[in-house]
Design an enzyme around this catalytic site. Sequence first.
Site, PDB file in Angstrom:
ATOM      1  N   HIS A 125       0.828  -1.213   0.000  1.00 18.13           N
ATOM      2  CA  HIS A 125       0.000   0.000   0.000  1.00 18.13           C
ATOM      3  C   HIS A 125       0.863   1.265   0.000  1.00 18.13           C
ATOM      4  CE1 HIS A 125      -2.983  -3.060   0.853  1.00 18.13           C
ATOM      5  NE2 HIS A 125      -2.203  -3.457   1.840  1.00 18.13           N
ATOM      6  N   GLU A 162      -1.715   0.187   8.131  1.00 14.88           N
ATOM      7  CA  GLU A 162      -0.901  -0.894   7.570  1.00 14.88           C
ATOM      8  C   GLU A 162       0.209  -0.317   6.685  1.00 14.88           C
ATOM      9  OE1 GLU A 162      -2.977  -3.502   4.928  1.00 14.88           O
ATOM     10  OE2 GLU A 162      -1.168  -4.658   4.464  1.00 14.88           O
ATOM     11  N   HIS A 219       3.141  -6.844   4.376  1.00  9.24           N
ATOM     12  CA  HIS A 219       1.767  -6.462   4.710  1.00  9.24           C
ATOM     13  C   HIS A 219       1.438  -6.843   6.151  1.00  9.24           C
ATOM     14  CE1 HIS A 219       0.151  -5.707   0.558  1.00  9.24           C
ATOM     15  NE2 HIS A 219       1.246  -6.392   0.251  1.00  9.24           N
ATOM     16  N   GLU A 301       2.062 -11.541   5.508  1.00  5.41           N
ATOM     17  CA  GLU A 301       1.099 -10.852   6.368  1.00  5.41           C
ATOM     18  C   GLU A 301       1.608 -11.069   7.789  1.00  5.41           C
ATOM     19  OE1 GLU A 301      -1.403  -9.044   5.404  1.00  5.41           O
ATOM     20  OE2 GLU A 301      -1.964  -9.728   3.397  1.00  5.41           O
TER      21      GLU A 301
HETATM   22 ZN    ZN Z   1      -1.925  -5.285   2.746  1.00  8.75          ZN
END
Ligand code: ZN
Length: 337
Positions: A125, A162, A219, A301
């Site tokens: 992101h 995030e 992430h 993640e």
């Molecule tokens: Zn993400």
Amino acid sequence: MRYDESSPPPPESASSISPDRPWYARRSTLVVAAAAIAPACLAGWVLTEVLGGGASDDSRPPRIVMPLSASAKLPSAAPTPAADPAASPAPGAAPGATPGAPPGGTAPAGANALVGRTVVIDPGHNTGNFKHTTEINRQVDIGTNRKECDTTGTTTNSGYMEAEFSMDVSRRLRTVLEAKGLKVVLTHEAGKDRPFGPCIDERARIGNEAAADAVVSVHADGVSAGSRGFHVILPAKVKGGGADTAKIIEPSRQLGERIAGNFARTTGSAPANYLGSGTGLVVRDDLGGLNLSTRPKVFIECGNMRDAKDAAQLSSPEWRQKAAQGIADGIVGFLGG
Ligand code: ZN
């Protein structure tokens, strides 16, 4: 609700992970338990493979659990686990690849193996994405499908983004890897170099054009409270348009296994309890960043921002340093350093 290109399908129901799981799922939990103690070797893990199609990528359930080949031997830099799952691979497991062999097989093992190697780090992101919804909602071609250029990512309940997390871990990761002599390229530095994005196709292209020896997209997840732990996302075999992952399946899996094991060791975190059947590894065919990659690539993640306990860790600079160290150790091991 889609907030993240790497957002997983809905969590598995509790009944899917206990107590009437198939033998391989139970075994994988044992392997994971061993891995938490001596996690650098994760051979024998099984994968939950997410298959299927359709536009609603993030709502598809995990469908297939498949045995992995037992190839994740340790690099010389990592400790040998007391209980090496590779000693008793799952029935049906394929013979392993040459342990510790760097992709391409040209570099010697050890520190020299890192000379001239390039790692691309993709901070998930961008902290500016939420101000550029029109631009990031633009559809881009991911070969097998079309998908939004980028997404805003999730946040903790207290508002820690995030995108902030991924950038911080990525910078820490760069520092660790550069100290090892590796060349490191970040796909972006958020507000420093661009107000939003890059789009997911460009993120993949940056790794490809850098001829990266390893690519990691960083992430954190955003699922329901109580869902905890990390998972590494591996590319599925896809072919269509500009996507053809056949050549990166195996090296990406090796990269992902090493990162998962080292991440568990340095952070003390457990593999996700809501997908992947406790393996910490998930295969997905719907991520443009993976589908369009021609270089060994995984997503990680690091935890669930919507769970208070995970969020407390993700919000801690000390924990983020451990996270970066674990990812770095996995990359270095993969490269034979
Ligand atoms: Zn993400």
